[in-house]
Design a protein around this motif. Structure first.
Motif, PDB file in Angstrom:
ATOM      1  N   ARG A 173       0.831  -1.204   0.000  1.00 44.54           N
ATOM      2  CA  ARG A 173       0.000   0.000   0.000  1.00 44.54           C
ATOM      3  C   ARG A 173       0.876   1.270   0.000  1.00 44.54           C
ATOM      4  O   ARG A 173       0.522   2.291   0.589  1.00 44.54           O
ATOM      5  CB  ARG A 173      -0.952   0.027   1.216  1.00 44.54           C
ATOM      6  CG  ARG A 173      -2.032  -1.020   1.137  1.00 44.54           C
ATOM      7  CD  ARG A 173      -2.944  -0.729  -0.053  1.00 44.54           C
ATOM      8  NE  ARG A 173      -4.014  -1.689  -0.184  1.00 44.54           N
ATOM      9  CZ  ARG A 173      -4.007  -2.755  -0.999  1.00 44.54           C
ATOM     10  NH1 ARG A 173      -2.946  -2.979  -1.755  1.00 44.54           N
ATOM     11  NH2 ARG A 173      -5.011  -3.556  -1.075  1.00 44.54           N
ATOM     12  N   LEU A 174       1.990   1.184  -0.689  1.00 43.04           N
ATOM     13  CA  LEU A 174       2.937   2.296  -0.777  1.00 43.04           C
ATOM     14  C   LEU A 174       2.848   2.897  -2.165  1.00 43.04           C
ATOM     15  O   LEU A 174       3.057   2.200  -3.166  1.00 43.04           O
ATOM     16  CB  LEU A 174       4.361   1.800  -0.512  1.00 43.04           C
ATOM     17  CG  LEU A 174       5.446   2.877  -0.415  1.00 43.04           C
ATOM     18  CD1 LEU A 174       5.366   3.595   0.939  1.00 43.04           C
ATOM     19  CD2 LEU A 174       6.827   2.246  -0.582  1.00 43.04           C
ATOM     20  N   ASP A 175       2.518   4.185  -2.236  1.00 45.12           N
ATOM     21  CA  ASP A 175       2.482   4.901  -3.516  1.00 45.12           C
ATOM     22  C   ASP A 175       3.913   5.264  -3.888  1.00 45.12           C
ATOM     23  O   ASP A 175       4.493   6.210  -3.364  1.00 45.12           O
ATOM     24  CB  ASP A 175       1.617   6.152  -3.389  1.00 45.12           C
ATOM     25  CG  ASP A 175       1.476   6.897  -4.713  1.00 45.12           C
ATOM     26  OD1 ASP A 175       2.218   6.591  -5.660  1.00 45.12           O
ATOM     27  OD2 ASP A 175       0.623   7.801  -4.788  1.00 45.12           O
ATOM     28  N   LEU A 176       4.488   4.505  -4.807  1.00 40.30           N
ATOM     29  CA  LEU A 176       5.903   4.658  -5.118  1.00 40.30           C
ATOM     30  C   LEU A 176       6.202   6.022  -5.727  1.00 40.30           C
ATOM     31  O   LEU A 176       7.257   6.616  -5.452  1.00 40.30           O
ATOM     32  CB  LEU A 176       6.340   3.543  -6.067  1.00 40.30           C
ATOM     33  CG  LEU A 176       7.837   3.279  -6.193  1.00 40.30           C
ATOM     34  CD1 LEU A 176       8.459   3.022  -4.835  1.00 40.30           C
ATOM     35  CD2 LEU A 176       8.076   2.104  -7.124  1.00 40.30           C
ATOM     36  N   ALA A 177       5.304   6.542  -6.554  1.00 36.26           N
ATOM     37  CA  ALA A 177       5.547   7.835  -7.186  1.00 36.26           C
ATOM     38  C   ALA A 177       5.669   8.953  -6.147  1.00 36.26           C
ATOM     39  O   ALA A 177       6.521   9.836  -6.252  1.00 36.26           O
ATOM     40  CB  ALA A 177       4.420   8.161  -8.171  1.00 36.26           C
ATOM     41  N   ALA A 178       4.827   8.907  -5.119  1.00 39.95           N
ATOM     42  CA  ALA A 178       4.855   9.938  -4.090  1.00 39.95           C
ATOM     43  C   ALA A 178       5.995   9.733  -3.101  1.00 39.95           C
ATOM     44  O   ALA A 178       6.555  10.698  -2.573  1.00 39.95           O
ATOM     45  CB  ALA A 178       3.515   9.965  -3.348  1.00 39.95           C
ATOM     46  N   CYS A 179       6.343   8.466  -2.857  1.00 41.59           N
ATOM     47  CA  CYS A 179       7.313   8.168  -1.789  1.00 41.59           C
ATOM     48  C   CYS A 179       8.742   8.020  -2.272  1.00 41.59           C
ATOM     49  O   CYS A 179       9.674   8.040  -1.449  1.00 41.59           O
ATOM     50  CB  CYS A 179       6.892   6.882  -1.066  1.00 41.59           C
ATOM     51  SG  CYS A 179       5.250   6.966  -0.319  1.00 41.59           S
TER      52      CYS A 179
END
Length: 291
Positions: A173-179
């Motif tokens: 549940r990790l938004d890679l683009a944001a993180c």
């Protein structure tokens, strides 16, 4: 400081020579050969030797200044070709990754939907085989040859990289683009270098394809250049597929190994805590800042 500037200048000159000028000189040679021989005698070594000898004599007759200017023009032409190849490489990379312009949206949508249907068909076959107690590995291989995640791009390479985002979000549940910018800051330098190398390999493959485009244009005046263009493009595309797969694997591996460190850096978990979907959702919420 003077020594540093000299060293930087030397390295830049070496890079300019190896990346731009030397490959460009090969293209200039191909164009010159085409202009000397034409299409009818494209492979005539005797005529090429005679034409080159005659041109050399005429240049010498015009004086050393003409010879110098001709050599300078060849170097400038080679450098310009190198810059053009890099620019074309960026366009090729965008095509390979499915980042197509607005006017290509209909074609992009059709290809993406076609890939999605094929993927869903294999996924449905996999689920049916598993439910019936049969071996689903054949369906899984065919599905994974299309994409490791539900396709959203019109190309394999585009989905290979986009699939990393999808798989990371599904797992953590990790938004890679944001993180990703925050994750990058907590990575060790050797890991960053591995990621740069993988990304650079994809860029280099795209530039190689850019050279192929230039050789295809050279084929207008010398048809053997078209054969070179096909071989160079095939090589570039093959290398790009390997580089894209490697880069996507490294991205996922980076999250697997250092996602917990990002949680710790953000004050959401204690040190050595592994990344979980709950922590991933909390990191995503923190990095998005309500956006």
């Amino acid at each position: 400081m003077t020594g540093l500037l000299v060293e930087v200048g030397r390295r830049l000159a070496e890079r300019w020579l190896s990346v731009l000028v030397l490959p460009g000189l090969l293209l200039v040679a191909a164009l010159s050969t085409g202009l000397l021989l034409g299409q009818g005698d494209a492979l005539s070594a005797r005529r090429l030797a005679d034409a080159a000898t005659d041109m050399a004599r005429r240049l010498q007759a015009d004086g050393s200044a003409t010879v110098l200017l001709t050599g300078l023009a060849a170097l400038l032409g080679a450098g310009a070709a190198g810059l053009a190849a890099q620019g074309l490489g960026r366009l090729v990379r965008a095509v390979w990754l499915g980042d197509w312009p607005q006017w290509a949206t209909p074609a992009r949508s059709r290809l993406s939907q076609r890939r999605s249907r094929q993927w869903q068909n294999h996924q449905a076959g996999l689920e049916e085989a598993a439910a019936a107690g049969r071996d689903p590995s054949g369906f899984a291989r065919r599905r994974n040859r299309i994409s490791l995640a539900p396709p959203v791009r019109p190309t394999w390479m585009g989905d290979r990289l986009a699939g990393a985002d999808v798989r990371v979000f599904a797992e953590y549940r990790l938004d890679l683009a944001a993180c990703w910018p925050r994750l990058w800051l907590v990575l060790p330098e050797d890991v960053r270098e591995e990621l740069r190398t993988a990304s650079g390999a994809l860029d280099a493959a795209a530039v190689l394809a850019g050279w192929a485009v230039l050789y295809a244009f050279a084929g207008v005046v010398w048809w053997p250049a078209s054969l070179v263009a096909v071989a160079v493009y095939a090589t570039g595309r093959y290398r790009a597929r390997i580089a894209a797969a490697t880069f996507a694997d490294l991205i996922e591996s980076t999250v697997d190994l250092y996602g917990g460190a990002l949680c710790t850096a953000l004050g959401l978990a204690a040190a050595e805590t592994p990344l979980t979907p709950e922590l991933g959702a909390a990191v995503t919420s923190r990095c998005r800042k309500g956006a």
